[in-house]
Motif scaffolding. Sequence first.
Motif, PDB file in Angstrom:
ATOM      1  N   ILE A 143      31.890  44.530  21.488  1.00  0.00           N
ATOM      2  CA  ILE A 143      32.734  44.548  20.053  1.00  0.00           C
ATOM      3  C   ILE A 143      32.783  45.928  19.759  1.00  0.00           C
ATOM      4  N   ALA A 144      31.712  46.678  19.362  1.00  0.00           N
ATOM      5  CA  ALA A 144      31.956  48.055  19.001  1.00  0.00           C
ATOM      6  C   ALA A 144      32.826  48.761  19.606  1.00  0.00           C
ATOM      7  N   VAL A 145      32.484  48.835  21.020  1.00  0.00           N
ATOM      8  CA  VAL A 145      33.235  49.709  22.139  1.00  0.00           C
ATOM      9  C   VAL A 145      34.921  49.373  21.927  1.00  0.00           C
ATOM     10  N   THR A 146      35.002  47.971  22.111  1.00  0.00           N
ATOM     11  CA  THR A 146      36.624  47.665  21.992  1.00  0.00           C
ATOM     12  C   THR A 146      37.205  48.010  20.718  1.00  0.00           C
ATOM     13  N   ALA A 147      36.459  47.844  19.566  1.00  0.00           N
ATOM     14  CA  ALA A 147      37.016  48.320  18.414  1.00  0.00           C
ATOM     15  C   ALA A 147      37.481  49.753  18.308  1.00  0.00           C
ATOM     16  N   TYR A 148      36.505  50.641  18.935  1.00  0.00           N
ATOM     17  CA  TYR A 148      36.936  51.983  18.995  1.00  0.00           C
ATOM     18  C   TYR A 148      37.907  52.619  19.730  1.00  0.00           C
ATOM     19  N   MET A 149      37.890  51.681  21.148  1.00  0.00           N
ATOM     20  CA  MET A 149      39.028  52.121  21.984  1.00  0.00           C
ATOM     21  C   MET A 149      40.448  51.435  21.620  1.00  0.00           C
ATOM     22  N   SER A 150      40.338  50.513  21.031  1.00  0.00           N
ATOM     23  CA  SER A 150      41.477  50.028  20.357  1.00  0.00           C
ATOM     24  C   SER A 150      42.203  50.934  19.269  1.00  0.00           C
ATOM     25  N   LEU A 192      29.476  62.136  26.341  1.00  0.00           N
ATOM     26  CA  LEU A 192      30.673  62.518  26.284  1.00  0.00           C
ATOM     27  C   LEU A 192      31.567  62.047  25.080  1.00  0.00           C
ATOM     28  N   ALA A 193      31.308  60.694  24.684  1.00  0.00           N
ATOM     29  CA  ALA A 193      31.854  59.987  23.479  1.00  0.00           C
ATOM     30  C   ALA A 193      31.276  60.874  21.992  1.00  0.00           C
ATOM     31  N   MET A 194      30.010  61.050  22.006  1.00  0.00           N
ATOM     32  CA  MET A 194      29.556  61.754  21.036  1.00  0.00           C
ATOM     33  C   MET A 194      29.986  63.050  20.731  1.00  0.00           C
ATOM     34  N   TRP A 202      37.841  62.121  26.404  1.00  0.00           N
ATOM     35  CA  TRP A 202      36.419  61.930  26.482  1.00  0.00           C
ATOM     36  C   TRP A 202      35.832  60.664  26.054  1.00  0.00           C
ATOM     37  N   ILE A 203      36.281  60.136  25.035  1.00  0.00           N
ATOM     38  CA  ILE A 203      35.860  59.080  24.311  1.00  0.00           C
ATOM     39  C   ILE A 203      36.220  57.853  25.271  1.00  0.00           C
ATOM     40  N   PHE A 204      37.627  57.769  26.074  1.00  0.00           N
ATOM     41  CA  PHE A 204      37.806  56.693  26.689  1.00  0.00           C
ATOM     42  C   PHE A 204      36.808  56.834  28.123  1.00  0.00           C
ATOM     43  N   PRO A 263      29.797  57.090  14.150  1.00  0.00           N
ATOM     44  CA  PRO A 263      28.606  56.648  14.560  1.00  0.00           C
ATOM     45  C   PRO A 263      28.661  55.718  15.647  1.00  0.00           C
ATOM     46  N   ILE A 264      29.641  55.042  16.181  1.00  0.00           N
ATOM     47  CA  ILE A 264      29.499  54.025  17.092  1.00  0.00           C
ATOM     48  C   ILE A 264      28.785  54.524  18.175  1.00  0.00           C
ATOM     49  N   PRO A 265      29.102  55.651  18.973  1.00  0.00           N
ATOM     50  CA  PRO A 265      28.326  56.030  20.304  1.00  0.00           C
ATOM     51  C   PRO A 265      26.979  56.455  19.868  1.00  0.00           C
TER      52      PRO A 265
END
Length: 478
Positions: A269-276, A350-352, A391-393, A455-457
């Motif tokens: 859920i957290a990863v999908t919210a960020y990537m979306s 990488l995401a951080m 980088w985040i993706f 803060p997600i990653p």
Amino acid sequence: MAQDNVTSVDPYLVQFAPDDKENPKNWSRRKRWYLTYFAGLLGFNATFASSAPSGIATQLMAQFKLSEEVAALTISVFVAGYCVGPLFWGPLSEQYGRRLIFLVTFPVYACFQVGCALSKNTASIIIFRLLGGLFAAAPLTNSGALISDVWDAKTRGKALALFTLAPFVGPAFGPLVGGYIAQSGTPWPWLFWVLTAFATVCFVFIYFTLPETYAPIILLHKAEQLRLKTGDHRYHAPLELVQAKQLHKRLEESLTRPSKILICEPMLIAVTAYMSFIYGCVYLLFEAYPVVFTVGHGFQPGLLGLTYLPLVAGSITGVFGYLLIFHPQYEAAMNRHKAGLVSPEIRLNLAMSGAPLFAITFFWFGWTSYPSISYWAPMMAGALMGLSSIWIFLALFNYIIDVYLIAAASALAANTVFRSAAGAVFPLFASQMYTALDPRWASTLLGCIACLMIPIPIVLKRYGPILRARSRFAPALV
């Protein structure tokens, strides 16, 4: 005796030998890298088509008497097709193979581009765009799967780095081509004829150069050949054991699994919210850039298309940065441990690094968007957006695969659906938001949301092992 029965191997179960040349992972590196680049091209084709009409938006508005909101729909409905397509093309490719799905979807996708070129009213072009997006979702779903078919975990990161460029480079080139078609005075249908030609060329290469890469389907064909050659019908492939179920039951399981895994997994859920949010922001640019560069700086459609090139340059730079800095760190970790013991959280470094840069992008773009400031200032913010987004993706895409392994296809399908929904919705309010709030405060709002997601990653890096231990879908590291 009981122990012998447990460990006995079915002599008629067809499997790959250790060095079997039919195993895609044992194909020559040259062949596998060709398939990797080709998979990236197919993904580029789909994402290029998604944004291309933004370059001819003025012509479409004049031809069909469209409002800005309806003109934006030509992008949004295409991306909306990505929401539905993955739910079908992914599961179907696991039943019938990657090659067959590509061979079926690409000609249909090309036909819908012809429909757009011949459209005589608003309804027809919107419907053909929606249906085109539905079939264009096949390369977005299955190209990544194709890459996973032919590479092991150690090399997969490099290959996926090239494929991940498609969602960013494709949309950036679309307005450039569309813009110059509009500026040259060429009739707007020619854009869709270009898309038709591109899809047709890709289909020809699919037909002649793309073999089946999905191992269970290859083993199925191998079992069929053995039965035909020997006359012994006891030979069978692992997939045939699964296919004993009725088709509607198999599809029901495949179609419901993505929603089940998303609902049950806080990590996903957290990863999908960020990537979306990131994906939505990329498509938001196709409505925000005209406010800044056309209204503010007086750019014509062709020049407006050039403003997206820093996004491309930043994305490519991000891939090189990943290959030169972060991927060697992962390879070193794999060399120190067994592959199964490498913590997926190492991917989050990488995401951080990218998360703060992504937030900075919006403040940079917004507060340099005054017409009195050189257009180079907001334009170059796109380079930082491209780099940070890649980088985040890359980090989160690989993290999903490493965490869920066998269930990764379902996790990625759920991620793709919500990501595409954001890409479809964001352009619908972008123009109004950037006009009503002005580019400074609209970008500041997005920047603040991006800051909330930094803060997600970091949280996943700290608590990911605990969440994985409690997960129903993430296998334990052994």
